[in-house]
Design a protein around this motif. Structure first.
Motif, PDB file in Angstrom:
ATOM      1  N   MET A 102       0.841  -1.199   0.000  1.00 57.77           N
ATOM      2  CA  MET A 102       0.000   0.000   0.000  1.00 57.77           C
ATOM      3  C   MET A 102       0.877   1.252   0.000  1.00 57.77           C
ATOM      4  N   LYS A 103       0.535   2.211  -0.848  1.00 58.53           N
ATOM      5  CA  LYS A 103       1.299   3.443  -0.937  1.00 58.53           C
ATOM      6  C   LYS A 103       0.928   4.394   0.202  1.00 58.53           C
ATOM      7  N   LEU A 104       1.859   5.307   0.486  1.00 56.36           N
ATOM      8  CA  LEU A 104       1.624   6.285   1.546  1.00 56.36           C
ATOM      9  C   LEU A 104       0.410   7.149   1.226  1.00 56.36           C
ATOM     10  N   SER A 105       0.298   7.589  -0.019  1.00 57.02           N
ATOM     11  CA  SER A 105      -0.827   8.446  -0.414  1.00 57.02           C
ATOM     12  C   SER A 105      -2.164   7.732  -0.238  1.00 57.02           C
ATOM     13  N   THR A 106      -2.182   6.436  -0.538  1.00 55.95           N
ATOM     14  CA  THR A 106      -3.414   5.652  -0.378  1.00 55.95           C
ATOM     15  C   THR A 106      -3.805   5.551   1.093  1.00 55.95           C
ATOM     16  N   ALA A 107      -2.807   5.336   1.934  1.00 55.18           N
ATOM     17  CA  ALA A 107      -3.064   5.234   3.376  1.00 55.18           C
ATOM     18  C   ALA A 107      -3.585   6.556   3.931  1.00 55.18           C
ATOM     19  N   ILE A 108      -2.999   7.658   3.475  1.00 53.11           N
ATOM     20  CA  ILE A 108      -3.445   8.980   3.940  1.00 53.11           C
ATOM     21  C   ILE A 108      -4.889   9.231   3.516  1.00 53.11           C
ATOM     22  N   LYS A 109      -5.205   8.891   2.268  1.00 52.51           N
ATOM     23  CA  LYS A 109      -6.575   9.074   1.776  1.00 52.51           C
ATOM     24  C   LYS A 109      -7.556   8.215   2.570  1.00 52.51           C
ATOM     25  N   SER A 128       1.651   8.484   7.725  1.00 57.65           N
ATOM     26  CA  SER A 128       0.242   8.617   7.334  1.00 57.65           C
ATOM     27  C   SER A 128      -0.598   9.111   8.501  1.00 57.65           C
ATOM     28  N   SER A 129      -0.294   8.614   9.685  1.00 57.63           N
ATOM     29  CA  SER A 129      -1.004   9.053  10.888  1.00 57.63           C
ATOM     30  C   SER A 129      -0.696  10.515  11.188  1.00 57.63           C
ATOM     31  N   LEU A 130       0.575  10.871  11.096  1.00 54.58           N
ATOM     32  CA  LEU A 130       1.006  12.237  11.403  1.00 54.58           C
ATOM     33  C   LEU A 130       0.400  13.244  10.428  1.00 54.58           C
ATOM     34  N   ILE A 131       0.460  12.927   9.144  1.00 56.88           N
ATOM     35  CA  ILE A 131      -0.040  13.851   8.116  1.00 56.88           C
ATOM     36  C   ILE A 131      -1.554  14.006   8.199  1.00 56.88           C
ATOM     37  N   SER A 132      -2.257  12.895   8.378  1.00 58.94           N
ATOM     38  CA  SER A 132      -3.723  12.970   8.439  1.00 58.94           C
ATOM     39  C   SER A 132      -4.189  13.706   9.695  1.00 58.94           C
ATOM     40  N   ASN A 133      -3.517  13.478  10.819  1.00 55.48           N
ATOM     41  CA  ASN A 133      -3.872  14.200  12.050  1.00 55.48           C
ATOM     42  C   ASN A 133      -3.581  15.691  11.914  1.00 55.48           C
ATOM     43  N   PHE A 134      -2.470  16.005  11.267  1.00 55.12           N
ATOM     44  CA  PHE A 134      -2.096  17.402  11.028  1.00 55.12           C
ATOM     45  C   PHE A 134      -3.161  18.094  10.168  1.00 55.12           C
ATOM     46  N   THR A 135      -3.550  17.431   9.091  1.00 53.10           N
ATOM     47  CA  THR A 135      -4.544  18.004   8.178  1.00 53.10           C
ATOM     48  C   THR A 135      -5.902  18.144   8.851  1.00 53.10           C
ATOM     49  N   LEU A 136      -6.296  17.115   9.581  1.00 51.50           N
ATOM     50  CA  LEU A 136      -7.589  17.159  10.264  1.00 51.50           C
ATOM     51  C   LEU A 136      -7.625  18.271  11.310  1.00 51.50           C
ATOM     52  N   SER A 137      -6.517  18.473  12.008  1.00 49.01           N
ATOM     53  CA  SER A 137      -6.446  19.546  13.009  1.00 49.01           C
ATOM     54  C   SER A 137      -6.625  20.913  12.356  1.00 49.01           C
ATOM     55  N   LEU A 138      -6.026  21.090  11.187  1.00 53.15           N
ATOM     56  CA  LEU A 138      -6.189  22.343  10.451  1.00 53.15           C
ATOM     57  C   LEU A 138      -7.646  22.576  10.068  1.00 53.15           C
ATOM     58  N   ILE A 139      -8.269  21.541   9.529  1.00 51.25           N
ATOM     59  CA  ILE A 139      -9.652  21.669   9.054  1.00 51.25           C
ATOM     60  C   ILE A 139     -10.611  21.927  10.214  1.00 51.25           C
ATOM     61  N   ARG A 161      -7.223   7.093   5.700  1.00 57.68           N
ATOM     62  CA  ARG A 161      -7.378   7.649   7.044  1.00 57.68           C
ATOM     63  C   ARG A 161      -8.201   8.935   7.007  1.00 57.68           C
ATOM     64  N   PHE A 162      -7.891   9.786   6.058  1.00 55.33           N
ATOM     65  CA  PHE A 162      -8.565  11.079   5.985  1.00 55.33           C
ATOM     66  C   PHE A 162     -10.058  10.906   5.700  1.00 55.33           C
ATOM     67  N   LYS A 163     -10.384   9.910   4.901  1.00 55.08           N
ATOM     68  CA  LYS A 163     -11.784   9.673   4.548  1.00 55.08           C
ATOM     69  C   LYS A 163     -12.612   9.311   5.772  1.00 55.08           C
ATOM     70  N   TYR A 164     -12.127   8.352   6.561  1.00 53.52           N
ATOM     71  CA  TYR A 164     -12.929   7.963   7.724  1.00 53.52           C
ATOM     72  C   TYR A 164     -12.826   8.998   8.850  1.00 53.52           C
ATOM     73  N   GLN A 165     -11.715   9.738   8.895  1.00 56.34           N
ATOM     74  CA  GLN A 165     -11.608  10.800   9.895  1.00 56.34           C
ATOM     75  C   GLN A 165     -12.613  11.915   9.622  1.00 56.34           C
ATOM     76  N   MET A 166     -12.791  12.257   8.352  1.00 59.30           N
ATOM     77  CA  MET A 166     -13.750  13.304   8.006  1.00 59.30           C
ATOM     78  C   MET A 166     -15.179  12.848   8.276  1.00 59.30           C
ATOM     79  N   LYS A 167     -15.458  11.575   8.038  1.00 61.25           N
ATOM     80  CA  LYS A 167     -16.784  11.047   8.364  1.00 61.25           C
ATOM     81  C   LYS A 167     -17.036  11.148   9.865  1.00 61.25           C
TER      82      LYS A 167
END
Length: 243
Positions: free
Chosen positions: A1-8, A86-97, A10-16
């Motif tokens: 699994m690619k890093l970008s796929t993992a981020i997507k 993937s965890s760090l980037i998605s948490n960072f992005t979610l915190s911003l949003i 995580r981000f998808k279910y985090q936004m839900k």
């Protein structure tokens, strides 16, 4: 699994999860109380703090995700480094949003229903005095800090089991007691220096609160917790989901 796929992923279910959280919060913390006030015709004001609820949400989301995602990603051939990223980037992005959404809700809600609604971001409001950019920065750091707490708790819960977990928890409980005993026996000058350092780290100065000192302190703690999480994750056992 690619890093970008993992981020997507995580981000998808985090936004839900975030949408569910905001829907629940707006409904039960704002809408229902306002309806009650309008129906009863009273002059009461609905006061709701959004900071602590949002931080708790970030802690829970990170706690759950750091366990389930690791099991899924590692079985799909993803390296531990990329899992951590993937965890760090998605948490960072979610915190911003979420920071943007919270500030938007606060500005809109308080402006629309000035006499009936009072939305706050407790510590953020105390430190920033309604400065929008400073509020955003401090709120973002609070949420990022909360996500790092959830992550390290999740890894700890997954890695440490049985008597080891009980021993570590008991040790953590004892630390404040030992610190309080230590404070009593140290010299007054040294005690004053320690308290002065703590207050400055929290951004509390004689001439007022300094939000950027608190931002720096929280960011340093976030970095430390992230490093510990990474190290704990590095030799984490591989457990199959259906095991």
């Amino acid at each position: 699994m690619k890093l970008s796929t993992a981020i997507k992923y995580r981000f998808k279910y985090q936004m839900k999860a975030a949408l569910f959280f905001f829907g629940y919060f707006l409904l039960f913390a704002i809408a229902f109380p306002l309806i009650g006030i309008f129906v009863s015709g009273t002059d009461s004001t609905v006061s709701s703090d959004m900071l602590f609820a949002s931080m708790l949400f970030m802690i829970i989301l990170a706690f759950i995700g750091v366990s389930s995602d690791f099991k899924l990603f590692i079985q799909n051939g993803m390296s531990r480094n990329n899992i951590f990223l993937s965890s760090l980037i998605s948490n960072f992005t979610l915190s911003l949003i979420i920071s943007c959404i919270l500030l938007g809700i606060k500005q809109f809600g308080n402006g629309l229903l000035t006499q009936k609604l009072s939305l706050t971001l407790f510590f953020v409001d105390i430190y920033t005095k309604e400065n929008l950019m400073t509020s955003f920065l401090l709120l973002f750091i609070f949420l990022l800090f909360a996500s790092s707490i959830g992550s390290i708790m999740g890894v700890f819960n997954d890695r440490v089991t049985g008597y080891k977990k009980l021993f570590v928890i008991a040790t953590l409980i004892m630390i404040p007691i030992l610190v309080s005993l230590l404070v009593k026996i140290i010299s007054p000058d040294f005690k004053t220096s320690i308290f002065s350092f703590i207050l400055k780290s929290l951004g509390i100065y004689p001439d007022g609160n300094k939000p950027f000192s608190l931002v720096l302190s929280l960011f340093v703690i976030f970095i430390v917790l992230s490093i510990i999480t990474y190290l704990m994750n590095y030799k984490r056992e591989i457990k199959r989901i259906n095991a």
